[in-house]
Design an enzyme around this catalytic site. Structure first.
Site, mmCIF file in Angstrom:
data_model
loop_
_atom_site.group_PDB
_atom_site.id
_atom_site.type_symbol
_atom_site.label_atom_id
_atom_site.label_comp_id
_atom_site.label_asym_id
_atom_site.label_seq_id
_atom_site.Cartn_x
_atom_site.Cartn_y
_atom_site.Cartn_z
ATOM 1 C CG ASN A 151 -0.316 -0.160 2.534
ATOM 2 O OD1 ASN A 151 0.927 -0.603 2.565
ATOM 3 N ND2 ASN A 151 -1.249 -0.076 3.560
ATOM 4 C CE LYS A 174 8.489 -11.108 -0.809
ATOM 5 N NZ LYS A 174 7.457 -10.158 -1.537
ATOM 6 C CB THR A 229 -2.658 -10.020 11.718
ATOM 7 O OG1 THR A 229 -2.806 -8.525 11.990
ATOM 8 C CG2 THR A 229 -2.632 -10.569 13.036
ATOM 9 C CB ALA A 230 -2.731 -14.087 8.271
ATOM 10 C CB VAL A 231 2.027 -12.702 6.292
ATOM 11 C CG1 VAL A 231 3.393 -12.687 6.053
ATOM 12 C CG2 VAL A 231 0.982 -13.286 5.250
ATOM 13 C CD GLU A 249 5.078 -0.936 13.208
ATOM 14 O OE1 GLU A 249 3.853 -0.442 13.411
ATOM 15 O OE2 GLU A 249 6.220 -0.809 13.872
ATOM 16 C CB CYS A 283 -1.940 -0.098 8.271
ATOM 17 S SG CYS A 283 -0.870 1.299 8.611
ATOM 18 C CG PHE A 380 -6.423 -2.884 3.126
ATOM 19 C CD1 PHE A 380 -6.562 -2.400 4.293
ATOM 20 C CD2 PHE A 380 -5.495 -2.857 2.100
ATOM 21 C CE1 PHE A 380 -5.137 -1.857 4.789
ATOM 22 C CE2 PHE A 380 -4.104 -2.253 2.876
ATOM 23 C CZ PHE A 380 -4.165 -1.844 4.221
HETATM 24 P P1 NAD Z 1 0.679 -9.110 3.365
HETATM 25 O O1 NAD Z 1 0.853 -9.586 4.635
HETATM 26 O O2 NAD Z 1 0.216 -9.914 2.311
HETATM 27 O O3 NAD Z 1 2.111 -8.994 2.549
HETATM 28 C C1 NAD Z 1 3.053 -8.068 3.230
HETATM 29 C C2 NAD Z 1 4.436 -8.517 2.613
HETATM 30 O O4 NAD Z 1 4.823 -9.914 3.122
HETATM 31 C C3 NAD Z 1 4.735 -8.719 1.125
HETATM 32 O O5 NAD Z 1 5.886 -8.124 0.593
HETATM 33 C C4 NAD Z 1 4.421 -9.978 0.837
HETATM 34 O O6 NAD Z 1 4.870 -10.592 -0.231
HETATM 35 C C5 NAD Z 1 5.193 -10.804 2.095
HETATM 36 N N1 NAD Z 1 4.759 -12.049 2.285
HETATM 37 C C6 NAD Z 1 3.485 -12.606 1.879
HETATM 38 N N2 NAD Z 1 3.677 -14.047 2.533
HETATM 39 C C7 NAD Z 1 4.669 -14.206 3.335
HETATM 40 C C8 NAD Z 1 5.317 -15.241 4.037
HETATM 41 N N3 NAD Z 1 4.640 -16.216 4.246
HETATM 42 N N4 NAD Z 1 6.459 -15.034 4.538
HETATM 43 C C9 NAD Z 1 7.241 -13.760 4.384
HETATM 44 N N5 NAD Z 1 6.748 -12.706 3.806
HETATM 45 C C10 NAD Z 1 5.579 -12.906 2.993
HETATM 46 O O7 NAD Z 1 0.115 -7.622 3.356
HETATM 47 P P2 NAD Z 1 -0.402 -6.753 2.205
HETATM 48 O O8 NAD Z 1 -1.567 -7.293 1.705
HETATM 49 O O9 NAD Z 1 0.649 -6.300 1.274
HETATM 50 O O10 NAD Z 1 -0.594 -5.235 3.112
HETATM 51 C C11 NAD Z 1 -1.814 -5.257 3.707
HETATM 52 C C12 NAD Z 1 -1.914 -5.362 5.132
HETATM 53 O O11 NAD Z 1 -0.625 -4.652 5.697
HETATM 54 C C13 NAD Z 1 -3.093 -4.926 5.831
HETATM 55 O O12 NAD Z 1 -3.579 -5.898 6.683
HETATM 56 C C14 NAD Z 1 -2.515 -3.601 6.584
HETATM 57 O O13 NAD Z 1 -3.206 -3.232 7.532
HETATM 58 C C15 NAD Z 1 -1.191 -4.119 6.611
HETATM 59 N N6 NAD Z 1 -0.329 -2.882 6.951
HETATM 60 C C16 NAD Z 1 0.113 -2.447 8.193
HETATM 61 C C17 NAD Z 1 0.870 -1.534 8.296
HETATM 62 C C18 NAD Z 1 1.245 -1.025 9.901
HETATM 63 O O14 NAD Z 1 2.408 -0.280 9.820
HETATM 64 N N7 NAD Z 1 0.924 -1.617 10.656
HETATM 65 C C19 NAD Z 1 1.243 -0.595 7.204
HETATM 66 C C20 NAD Z 1 0.871 -0.865 6.089
HETATM 67 C C21 NAD Z 1 0.066 -2.008 5.685
#
Ligand code: NAD
Length: 478
Positions: A151, A174, A229-231, A249, A283, A380
């Protein structure tokens, strides 16, 4: 575009690629390597040796190199903004603002790195240590994996890479698999500026493949992850297997409280900024609108009127305020979540339709406090679910019922109520008379509960990307 390993553009060892799609048109605009375990092993090996070299570069020279990077970013700013807008679907004006933030973030971290003083524990505090002095040193952790969501890729690159490098670590970025191109370009500019031989690298690919291999690698010493959160939980498990330091985060479902004595027009304006920016893919966007029942209809009417004035459309159009989501799949998810909220009692009073990756700004009235969106369902997208309340205590209870705790906000003209809410909400930051979507580079941004571990920002990140060593000058005095 290729990824950058050991300072050079390379393909994945198995030559596989992923397609990068412009979500507004559905066209493939480029491909990037789909890295796997073998590529990760090469990158980590290079990072280990590069880090030792980079840590020997004096702080003032690191600062000079990163300032040179900022000059290159400035030179290429329009091209970077166009790439960011095309691969993400962000309105071009928002993409330009994000590129503009790079300088603000990097300058702040560069300055802070020059003022990270140590502590001295004087002699004579404990018996037997009358002639001994102790002092602390901040040392780099080593190889830092910077995992970035789709995002705000550049903002999070700033938050992670600037302190990682200024503290003398090597960074392996990454990027998100949907939109890695702008970060590949930024990494290239950093190498041109003089961050050499693998002190900065970018490893493109799918999360479960490249990302998972990176977090599982035993020589990755620190993982700074922003995403869902799941990842985040998967990442914490992987980090635990080799005791890597970790900052998380994560997701949020921020509550936006509007009390009966609030300035409703102000609240509506802040809702526009705090919910519609980046098409709601933020987020800390306000995602649940808890509005006092006496002013609930007024808020809903004014929200609809103001949203109708927004210009929706093509991200590349200079006047567009709301464009599309990052992928068609993301828009389908928002559609499903809105439909679920309607099944649970919410009423669509504006929007509610999807066209490809575009989802109309939507207002949902009369959402019951038991609905998923009022608790743990993070939407989202550009959706405003309105939930009524009668007392401020009830509003706090609804807000805190969520498993998330990223940010929150309260609109009221009574400062005692504002402070009661600020101190009662179980979340990492609370904004008074402004949307929860407030993030400065300086503040320690981070979530409570399932929204994260640790904080990120100029005030706190250096503690997360360094280790503290104590040096003891035993019996040095007398
Ligand atoms: P995502 O968890 O799908 O992906 C985030 C990153 O993790 C990407 O680079 C992805 O390729 C990588 N990833 C995915 N699976 C992985 C694994 N098994 N092991 C290691 N890395 C892996 O999230 P998204 O869809 O890109 O982003 C949206 C989410 O992020 C929303 O829930 C949002 O609230 C959160 N977010 C939080 C903040 C914060 O500062 N708290 C900021 C921005 C976004």
């Amino acid at each position: 575009m290729k990824m950058l390993i050991g300072g050079k553009p390379v393909d994945a060892c198995d030559k596989t690629v992923i397609e990068i799609i412009n979500p507004a048109t559905g066209q493939v605009i480029d491909t990037v390597p789909n890295a796997g375990t073998e590529d990760v092993a090469i990158a980590v090996e290079k990072a280990k040796s590069a880090q030792k070299e980079w840590a020997r570069v004096p702080i003032h020279q690191r600062a000079e190199i990163l300032r040179k990077f900022l000059a290159l970013v400035d030179k290429h700013k329009e091209e970077l903004a166009q790439t960011l807008s095309t691969e993400t679907g962000k309105p071009i004006r928002e993409a330009r603002a994000e590129i503009g933030n790079i300088s603000i973030g990097f300058q702040a971290f560069i300055e802070k790195a020059k003022h990270l003083y140590s502590d001295v524990i004087p002699s004579g505090i404990e018996a037997g240590q009358d002639n001994t002095i102790q002092f602390t040193l901040r040392e780099p952790i080593g190889v830092v994996a910077c995992i970035i969501p789709f995002n705000f890729p550049c903002d999070l690159f700033d938050q992670k890479v600037a302190p990682t490098l200024m503290a003398g670590n090597a960074a392996i970025v990454k990027p998100p698999h949907q939109n890695p191109l702008t970060l590949c370009k930024l990494t290239q500019l950093m190498i041109e500026a003089g961050v050499r031989n693998g002190a900065i690298q970018i490893l493109t690919g799918e999360g479960p493949k490249a990302g998972a291999a990176l977090t599982a690698h035993p020589d990755v010493h620190k993982i700074t992850f922003t995403g869902s959160t799941a990842v985040g939980i998967e990442t914490a498990k992987a980090a635990a297997s080799h005791l890597a330091h970790i900052s998380l985060e994560l997701g949020g479902n921020d509550a936006f409280l509007v009390h009966e004595d609030a300035d409703v027009d102000l609240a509506v304006e802040e809702m526009i900024w705090g919910r519609m920016y980046n098409c709601g893919q933020v987020c800390c966007a306000s995602k649940r609108f808890l509005v006092h029942n006496r002013i609930r209809d007024e808020f809903a009417d004014k929200a609809c009127k103001r949203i109708r004035e927004l210009k929706c459309g093509d991200p590349s159009d200079e006047n567009t305020q709301i464009a599309c989501l990052v992928t068609e799949k993301a828009a389908q998810r928002v559609e499903e979540q809105v439909n679920k909220t309607v099944e649970q009692g919410g009423k669509i009073v504006l929007g509610g339709k999807r066209n490809g990756a575009f989802y109309e700004p939507t207002v949902l009235a009369d959402v019951p406090k038991e609905a998923d969106v009022a608790n743990d369902m993070e939407i989202f997208g550009p959706v405003v679910p309105i939930i009524g309340f009668d007392t401020i205590e009830e509003a706090i209870e609804i807000a805190n019922a969520s498993k998330y705790g990223l940010s929150g906000c309260i609109f009221t003209s009574n400062m005692k109520i504002a402070m009661k809410v600020a101190t009662s909400l179980e979340c990492g930051s609370v904004v008074i008379n402004g949307a929860s979507f407030f993030r400065s580079f300086e503040m320690p941004f981070g979530g409570y509960k399932y929204s994260g571990l640790g904080t990120e920002g100029v005030l706190s990140t250096y503690a997360e990307v360094t280790r503290l060593k104590t040096v003891v000058l035993k019996d040095i005095l007398g």
